[in-house]
Design a protein around this motif. Structure first.
Motif, mmCIF file in Angstrom:
data_model
loop_
_atom_site.group_PDB
_atom_site.id
_atom_site.type_symbol
_atom_site.label_atom_id
_atom_site.label_comp_id
_atom_site.label_asym_id
_atom_site.label_seq_id
_atom_site.Cartn_x
_atom_site.Cartn_y
_atom_site.Cartn_z
ATOM 1 N N ILE A 459 0.831 -1.203 0.000
ATOM 2 C CA ILE A 459 0.000 0.000 0.000
ATOM 3 C C ILE A 459 0.866 1.255 0.000
ATOM 4 O O ILE A 459 0.534 2.264 -0.635
ATOM 5 N N GLN A 460 1.979 1.222 0.710
ATOM 6 C CA GLN A 460 2.890 2.369 0.755
ATOM 7 C C GLN A 460 3.497 2.646 -0.614
ATOM 8 O O GLN A 460 3.662 3.809 -1.009
ATOM 9 N N CYS A 461 3.810 1.592 -1.364
ATOM 10 C CA CYS A 461 4.602 1.750 -2.582
ATOM 11 C C CYS A 461 3.793 1.861 -3.867
ATOM 12 O O CYS A 461 4.287 2.422 -4.859
ATOM 13 N N PHE A 462 2.558 1.343 -3.874
ATOM 14 C CA PHE A 462 1.808 1.271 -5.128
ATOM 15 C C PHE A 462 0.390 1.783 -4.967
ATOM 16 O O PHE A 462 -0.187 1.752 -3.880
ATOM 17 N N GLU A 463 -0.162 2.241 -6.083
ATOM 18 C CA GLU A 463 -1.588 2.540 -6.168
ATOM 19 C C GLU A 463 -2.290 1.274 -6.650
ATOM 20 O O GLU A 463 -1.789 0.590 -7.544
ATOM 21 N N TRP A 464 -3.469 1.014 -6.100
ATOM 22 C CA TRP A 464 -4.196 -0.206 -6.416
ATOM 23 C C TRP A 464 -5.641 0.109 -6.787
ATOM 24 O O TRP A 464 -6.257 0.998 -6.229
ATOM 25 N N LYS A 465 -6.158 -0.644 -7.745
ATOM 26 C CA LYS A 465 -7.579 -0.546 -8.076
ATOM 27 C C LYS A 465 -8.045 -1.872 -8.671
ATOM 28 O O LYS A 465 -7.244 -2.724 -9.041
ATOM 29 N N ARG A 466 -9.371 -2.028 -8.747
ATOM 30 C CA ARG A 466 -9.936 -3.252 -9.289
ATOM 31 C C ARG A 466 -9.689 -3.346 -10.791
ATOM 32 O O ARG A 466 -9.518 -2.324 -11.474
#
Length: 505
Positions: A459-466
């Motif tokens: 979570i600190q290093c990357f953006e995430w989405k579905r």
């Protein structure tokens, strides 16, 4: 004379029959728990449907939180309330400290000779002491911190090199499985099987597959455990499968022990692994700490610490993707407490309470062992005011307890905030993802650290989405653990604020 003997044996047979029936009636508990209607011979087996934990939860809602079932010839006490669970694992903890003997589990655990399967007594207490003090103590967990840190950073490095400035699609289930397997194998034997400096990828895949196959071969899926007559014909072909599986697993584990034994004798070797600890104990007490005992310790750690931890990460990330507001809140907490100039470390986890709440809420909604490993009563006792005979298998349905509307507000909703105001001592028996009592999981602290550090770093290093607009499917799969029916896939890209940091990995 012949007539006399026929007459005599006829009445003797009647007398013995009446005596047997009388004994059963007199020894029968007077105040049995409620029970659904059953069928001759098979008892309640016809009621069991997949997923088992939900089927049993439905039965408990209908008949009560303390329920007596009969799986073939085996009486089973199903408990689905905190008060009943508390009685089982406090007042009756010693009585319920044994395990039932299941055919597959017996053979896959070196004749029930592991800390998970051994009967309660001196041998089990010694194995428990070893795992608690020598392997899962706070000191040992701190010593193994560099292993977790390096493996999680290795995964982070792989993802960064795979990505660019746009969102990329990735399957996370296998990534989490490889991460946890590497962490446990480094801790146990000082070897890694995935990524750089790996040893034998095919060997690792085979053993990991064997672990999952072992889960599928134990428990209620084996009818011969409850209908003994089926053992004579090897119903379901179980015996052949178990023998083949154990032969492969034993060869792999013996190889690990032999390698560590050779390495231990080499000068300059400074690694201290779980096997090294066990070999040192073997040197002082060779008659007790045999290779079989050592392999039993290894297989329990691997089985309990790989698949289950990976599943928790997969469920947690799935929930976060379906609740981007919660994901943003976790990210904000990490940015405030850790920042962008370095990666999260073990010591930061105590400063990230909301992340810890997310993990707890994941374990509440999706406990990786929705039915606690069965216990077995060694003598007669009472639970919930009901009489429970000796030899009864006890199953605690965590799925039912964790989702009980009498215990939780909006029980099926993902609300990590519910744990912010709940003190751990007040969680009691309404939240027990790692079990309770003498046979609770000794590796709970290590598991939550691995999950917290891995999720926090991603979570600190990357953006995430579905992957798409629709929410991630949250159906469970089949097994004594609770896998996702559909492996998790997601879209990710590096956070701009972390690119400089990531490029230095």
């Amino acid at each position: 004379m012949d007539f006399f003997f026929i007459y005599y044996y006829h009445y003797l047979a009647i007398f013995l029959f009446v005596l047997l029936i009388s004994k059963r009636i007199l020894s029968h508990p007077k105040n049995q728990p409620p029970s659904p209607p059953s069928l001759p011979i098979i008892g309640h087996l016809h009621l069991l449907k997949i997923p088992l934990h939900q089927t049993l939860a439905n039965l408990s809602r209908r008949y009560g939180p303390v329920l007596l079932l009969r799986f073939g010839s085996c009486p089973v006490l199903l408990v689905s309330s905190p008060s009943a669970a508390e009685e089982c694992f406090t007042k009756n903890d010693i009585i319920f400290a044994n395990r039932p003997t299941f055919f597959a589990l017996k053979h896959l655990s070196y004749n029930n000779n592991t800390v998970s399967t051994a009967s309660y007594g001196p041998h089990w207490r010694n194995l428990r002491r070893i795992t608690t003090i020598e392997i899962f103590s706070t000191t040992r967990i701190l010593i193994s911190s560099p292993i977790r840190t390096e493996e999680i950073r290795s995964l982070t490095r792989q993802l960064f090199r795979k990505s660019d400035q746009s969102f990329q699609r990735i399957e996370l289930k296998s990534r989490f499985s490889q991460l946890t397997f590497n962490v446990m194998m480094q801790t146990i034997a000082g070897k890694r099987y995935f990524g750089k400096k790996m040893v034998d990828l095919e060997e690792a895949r085979q053993f990991y597959s064997d672990i999952k196959e072992g889960f599928s071969l134990v428990g209620v899926s084996n009818l011969a455990d409850f209908l003994p007559v089926l053992r004579w014909v090897d119903f379901q072909g179980l015996k052949k499968r178990v023998v083949r599986l154990q032969k492969r697993r034993d060869a792999f584990l013996q190889g690990l022990v032999d390698e560590c034994r050779v390495r231990k004798g080499e000068k300059g070797e400074t690694k201290i692994t779980v096997i090294d600890i066990m070999l040192s104990l073997q040197e002082s007490h060779p008659e007790y700490y045999t290779d079989e005992i050592i392999k039993g310790v290894i297989v329990v750690i691997l089985a309990a610490g790989t698949d289950t931890t990976a599943l928790t990460m997969e469920w947690a990330m799935s929930l976060l993707l379906n609740h981007p507001d919660v994901l943003d809140k976790v990210k904000a907490e990490i940015d405030i407490q850790v920042g962008h100039g370095r990666l999260i470390e073990d010591s930061d986890l105590t400063k990230l309470p909301y992340l810890h709440c997310v993990i707890k809420e994941t374990l509440r909604l999706y406990p990786v062992a929705p039915l606690l490993l069965p216990h077995k009563s060694s003598e007669e006792c009472t639970v919930g005011g009901y009489d429970v005979p000796a030899g009864t298998i006890v199953m605690a349905n965590l799925w039912a307890i964790h989702r009980d509307p009498k215990l939780w507000v909006e029980p099926t909703c993902f609300k990590p905030e519910r744990f912010e105001s709940m003190e751990e001592e007040k969680e009691g028996f309404k939240f027990m993802p790692f079990g309770h009592g003498r046979r609770a999981c000794p590796g709970a602290n290590l598991a939550t650290r691995v999950v917290g550090l891995a999720l926090g770093t991603l979570i600190q290093c990357f953006e995430w989405k579905r992957v798409g607009e629709e929410k991630e499917e949250m159906s469970g799969g089949i097994g004594i653990t609770l896998p996702k029916a559909k492996p998790l896939e997601a879209m990710f890209r590096p956070r701009r604020t972390m690119i400089n940091m990531l490029s230095q990995l």
